[in-house]
Every structure is written in structure tokens, then in C-alpha cells.
Design a protein around this motif. Sequence first.
Motif, mmCIF file in Angstrom:
data_model
loop_
_atom_site.group_PDB
_atom_site.id
_atom_site.type_symbol
_atom_site.label_atom_id
_atom_site.label_comp_id
_atom_site.label_asym_id
_atom_site.label_seq_id
_atom_site.Cartn_x
_atom_site.Cartn_y
_atom_site.Cartn_z
ATOM 1 N N ASP A 40 0.836 -1.212 0.000
ATOM 2 C CA ASP A 40 0.000 0.000 0.000
ATOM 3 C C ASP A 40 0.866 1.256 0.000
ATOM 4 O OD1 ASP A 40 -2.245 -1.605 0.092
ATOM 5 O OD2 ASP A 40 -2.190 -1.699 2.289
ATOM 6 N N ILE A 41 1.690 1.382 -1.010
ATOM 7 C CA ILE A 41 2.588 2.540 -1.107
ATOM 8 C C ILE A 41 1.746 3.801 -1.341
ATOM 9 C CG2 ILE A 41 3.126 2.634 -3.560
ATOM 10 C CD1 ILE A 41 6.097 2.405 -2.630
ATOM 11 N N PRO A 42 2.118 4.936 -0.770
ATOM 12 C CA PRO A 42 1.244 6.119 -0.845
ATOM 13 C C PRO A 42 1.199 6.831 -2.200
ATOM 14 C CG PRO A 42 3.071 6.473 0.683
ATOM 15 C CD PRO A 42 3.192 5.096 0.161
ATOM 16 N N PHE A 43 1.796 6.300 -3.232
ATOM 17 C CA PHE A 43 1.684 6.904 -4.558
ATOM 18 C C PHE A 43 1.409 5.818 -5.591
ATOM 19 C CE2 PHE A 43 6.148 6.473 -3.399
ATOM 20 C CZ PHE A 43 6.640 5.662 -4.395
ATOM 21 N N GLU A 44 0.834 6.226 -6.694
ATOM 22 C CA GLU A 44 0.438 5.275 -7.743
ATOM 23 C C GLU A 44 1.637 4.864 -8.585
ATOM 24 O OE1 GLU A 44 -2.405 3.649 -8.745
ATOM 25 O OE2 GLU A 44 -3.114 4.289 -6.775
ATOM 26 N N ILE A 45 1.910 3.586 -8.599
ATOM 27 C CA ILE A 45 2.939 3.019 -9.460
ATOM 28 C C ILE A 45 2.562 1.554 -9.697
ATOM 29 C CG2 ILE A 45 4.449 2.434 -7.529
ATOM 30 C CD1 ILE A 45 6.832 3.063 -9.363
ATOM 31 N N LYS A 46 2.739 1.106 -10.906
ATOM 32 C CA LYS A 46 2.415 -0.279 -11.223
ATOM 33 C C LYS A 46 3.332 -1.211 -10.442
ATOM 34 C CE LYS A 46 0.767 0.537 -15.896
ATOM 35 N NZ LYS A 46 0.957 0.217 -17.318
ATOM 36 N N PRO A 47 2.810 -2.359 -10.008
ATOM 37 C CA PRO A 47 3.639 -3.289 -9.213
ATOM 38 C C PRO A 47 4.902 -3.747 -9.938
ATOM 39 C CG PRO A 47 1.334 -3.919 -9.074
ATOM 40 C CD PRO A 47 1.426 -2.805 -10.078
ATOM 41 N N THR A 48 4.836 -3.919 -11.244
ATOM 42 C CA THR A 48 6.016 -4.347 -11.997
ATOM 43 C C THR A 48 7.112 -3.293 -11.915
ATOM 44 O OG1 THR A 48 4.573 -5.533 -13.519
ATOM 45 C CG2 THR A 48 6.827 -5.121 -14.252
ATOM 46 N N TYR A 49 6.752 -2.028 -12.122
ATOM 47 C CA TYR A 49 7.742 -0.953 -12.070
ATOM 48 C C TYR A 49 8.245 -0.742 -10.645
ATOM 49 C CZ TYR A 49 6.240 0.113 -16.801
ATOM 50 O OH TYR A 49 5.943 0.048 -18.136
ATOM 51 N N ARG A 50 7.390 -0.940 -9.672
ATOM 52 C CA ARG A 50 7.781 -0.795 -8.269
ATOM 53 C C ARG A 50 8.847 -1.830 -7.911
ATOM 54 N NH1 ARG A 50 5.309 -3.338 -3.885
ATOM 55 N NH2 ARG A 50 3.784 -4.101 -5.369
ATOM 56 N N ILE A 51 8.635 -3.072 -8.332
ATOM 57 C CA ILE A 51 9.599 -4.131 -8.043
ATOM 58 C C ILE A 51 10.895 -3.908 -8.807
ATOM 59 C CG2 ILE A 51 10.035 -6.617 -8.316
ATOM 60 C CD1 ILE A 51 7.048 -7.029 -7.676
ATOM 61 N N LEU A 52 10.799 -3.502 -10.070
ATOM 62 C CA LEU A 52 12.008 -3.236 -10.855
ATOM 63 C C LEU A 52 12.818 -2.091 -10.260
ATOM 64 C CD1 LEU A 52 10.774 -3.652 -14.529
ATOM 65 C CD2 LEU A 52 12.349 -5.108 -13.268
ATOM 66 N N PHE A 53 12.149 -1.032 -9.810
ATOM 67 C CA PHE A 53 12.854 0.092 -9.208
ATOM 68 C C PHE A 53 13.496 -0.324 -7.884
ATOM 69 C CE2 PHE A 53 12.846 4.286 -6.953
ATOM 70 C CZ PHE A 53 13.876 4.826 -7.702
ATOM 71 N N GLY A 54 12.824 -1.148 -7.113
ATOM 72 C CA GLY A 54 13.402 -1.665 -5.873
ATOM 73 C C GLY A 54 14.640 -2.508 -6.140
#
Length: 74
Positions: A40-54
Motif C-alpha cells: 500500500d505505497i502512498p503513490f500510484e505506481i504499477k507493481p512491476t515498475y515498483r519491483i524493478l525500481f526496488g
Amino acid sequence: MFNFNIFKQKSPQQRFLFILGLVMLTMYVVLGTALIFWKDIPFEIKPTYRILFGLLLIAYAVIRFFRLINQKDN
């Protein structure tokens, strides 16, 4: 791999920068891990991009770690 005798011979400025490098390394790893596992991250980002950025942040932390331990004294 890590020589503690070199760390003892460093000036206070070099020791401070080394500790600061370790703190930044920890921050990158924590931020990357938080991005991967925090649903539940406080900003909108697709899960795929969130994992790749992490993963990118964690990879950058690993690169910084190897550069930090392989520093040569000038």
C-alpha cells in the motif's frame, strides 16, 4: 577482502566518509526492500515498475558497496 588495519590508519575525514557511505548503502537497501514488499505505497505506481525500481536500488547499493571496500588511498 576487508583489511581492518587500513581502516585504523585512515584520517578522521576518511573514516567519516566511510561511515557515511555505509549509511547511504543501508538507506538504498532499505528503500529498495520497502518498494518491493510494501503493497500500500502512498503513490500510484504499477507493481512491476515498483519491483524493478526496488531491484535497481538494491543493485546500485551492491555496486556502491564494492566501490566502498575497494577504495585505494591516494
